[in-house]
Design a protein around this motif. Sequence first.
Motif, short mmCIF file in Angstrom:
data_model
loop_
_atom_site.label_atom_id
_atom_site.label_comp_id
_atom_site.label_asym_id
_atom_site.label_seq_id
_atom_site.Cartn_x
_atom_site.Cartn_y
_atom_site.Cartn_z
N PHE A 339 -24.25 -89.10 66.83
CA PHE A 339 -24.98 -88.42 67.86
C PHE A 339 -24.98 -86.94 67.58
O PHE A 339 -24.81 -86.08 68.16
CB PHE A 339 -23.73 -88.21 69.14
N VAL A 340 -25.36 -86.75 66.34
CA VAL A 340 -25.41 -85.17 65.99
C VAL A 340 -27.06 -85.19 65.17
O VAL A 340 -27.28 -86.25 64.39
CB VAL A 340 -24.66 -84.98 64.90
N LYS A 341 -27.98 -84.39 65.81
CA LYS A 341 -29.16 -84.18 65.13
C LYS A 341 -29.49 -83.19 64.65
O LYS A 341 -29.27 -81.84 65.51
CB LYS A 341 -30.31 -84.96 65.97
N CYS A 342 -30.11 -82.89 63.38
CA CYS A 342 -30.13 -81.61 62.62
C CYS A 342 -31.47 -81.42 62.11
O CYS A 342 -32.19 -82.15 61.84
CB CYS A 342 -28.86 -81.33 61.47
N TRP A 343 -31.76 -80.17 62.02
CA TRP A 343 -33.18 -79.52 61.57
C TRP A 343 -33.05 -78.67 60.45
O TRP A 343 -31.96 -77.84 60.76
CB TRP A 343 -34.12 -79.30 62.38
N ASP A 344 -33.72 -78.60 59.30
CA ASP A 344 -33.45 -77.50 58.26
C ASP A 344 -34.52 -76.38 58.84
O ASP A 344 -35.14 -76.31 59.82
CB ASP A 344 -34.01 -77.96 56.93
N GLU A 345 -34.57 -75.18 58.16
CA GLU A 345 -35.01 -74.09 58.54
C GLU A 345 -36.75 -74.11 58.34
O GLU A 345 -37.53 -73.41 59.07
CB GLU A 345 -34.64 -72.74 57.45
#
Length: 502
Positions: A339-345
């Motif tokens: 339930f964690v969604k991440c994006w880089d810069e």
Amino acid sequence: MNLPKKLTSWREALPTILRRLAIALAVVLVGALAVGSSWLTHRPVGYSGSARVSSALSPDFASGFDVAWELTAADLGVGGSLWAYKEVDGRLVAFFGGQDQPPTLVGLDLSGEKPSVLWRREIPDVDSPMFAWGDSVVVAGQTIRVADGEVTATWDTPIPTHISSYFDDFNKKAFINVGGDEVNPADGGFSRVTSPVIVVCYPRDKPDAVQDFDYLCLGWNKDGTEAWRYKVNLSPHDLQGPGLPLPVTAVDGYVPVSRNFGYADQQVGAFLHLADGVLVESATYNAKTLRPVADGWVLEGAVPDDPQQRALVTLAPDGTEVSRTRLADPLMPPSDLYFVKCWDEDGRVARPTSEQAASTLTSGEIPWASVCVQRDQHSKEGFSLMNGRRLMATNGAGGAESGTYPESLIPATDGSLILSLPPKDKDSTDRNSSMNLYAVPSGIQLASLEDVGLHDAVPFYDDLLIASPARPDSWIARLRSFLGFYPHPDTVLMGITPKRAG
């Protein structure tokens, strides 16, 4: 001398007629100026951004929305309606059909001030799924290169029409795996292929004496050639043979394989290398506990010498166990990684390494990505945290309260805002709400896609959203269009850029 009464009445009435005429002319003039001003105010501004493909937004959108451009089917040289569109290899592929027009694909370059048409190609009637695959699309049994629209391969065995990413032995449907994305032809869009091959498992359609399998699984290359095959048979409890690859994100080309007949428990005992069909046997795991990370898989297990002590189990991409790390009072259970969604810069979806995942579980912090959204322990749907800060929303009384936003939200690359449907509200009666821009973490609404006549949009570049507008056929919609408001008549595609100063 007395003037005739009739002439006198005309002389008396003349000022009134002139006044009314002057008023009417003034109204017409003001209306014309208003329409002209509206058209000038709402004229597309063109695109002049960085043209960086992204799944996140530029922080510049905090200023609101401007329409960069609008396109009609006539602008694109096609007929019919826009059925689907997808970013492929930095370009846009749009699919048009209907109105007794042949189905047509159009390749577009969106990097200039206005979109330019790269190519058009009529295709056979489309019943089978459509795929975005590397630098190409696969449609109606043809592999078409997006750079120039050339057909680079024709499939001798097209993908079946009735196919799904979930095993359904009851209805004997063909099964497909594309390396992560779920495939449902009923959606009518392009499915993204993220694996070296498309895996299709065909159910038996002839008697046992002719076909010695229940399912025949084939790996198809992008050019429509067969990469490998294997047979799967059903027993009362298991799939005999290699099994079926699960529709989860591939890691280094590997996906877990289930041999469970019901395909509900998803017991994994092997990992399939999609490129060559090689199967690597492993210990048995419950697929629901497996979480893909950048360098393999993680799941919760036990410490060998203390079965009551929880441990983080890390696996290589092929399912080989690498380590077990004791989890002493973790701040986050391993299941919450799902339930964690991440994006880089750069706005790309990011995944942690197994070491970074272990650090996050023990610290509760996510320093390995630019922006991350996650649930808290009280929310079962949607995201309520961003970069460890609680997201807020404005309630009906105008006050601030904790907010839970739909999982479809799109963040800015610096985490300063989100584009999202309104936060979940059990008392809301609006079933057709638009996506809005919200400041983070305050939840203050900064702008709405309704400002440019849209309900939703998706990022193409970080500073360019694209959308297909819904145009209700009503006198209000026609009046708004006449006055210059968006969308204009016959618009099929719009590009949205950050609002410019002034």
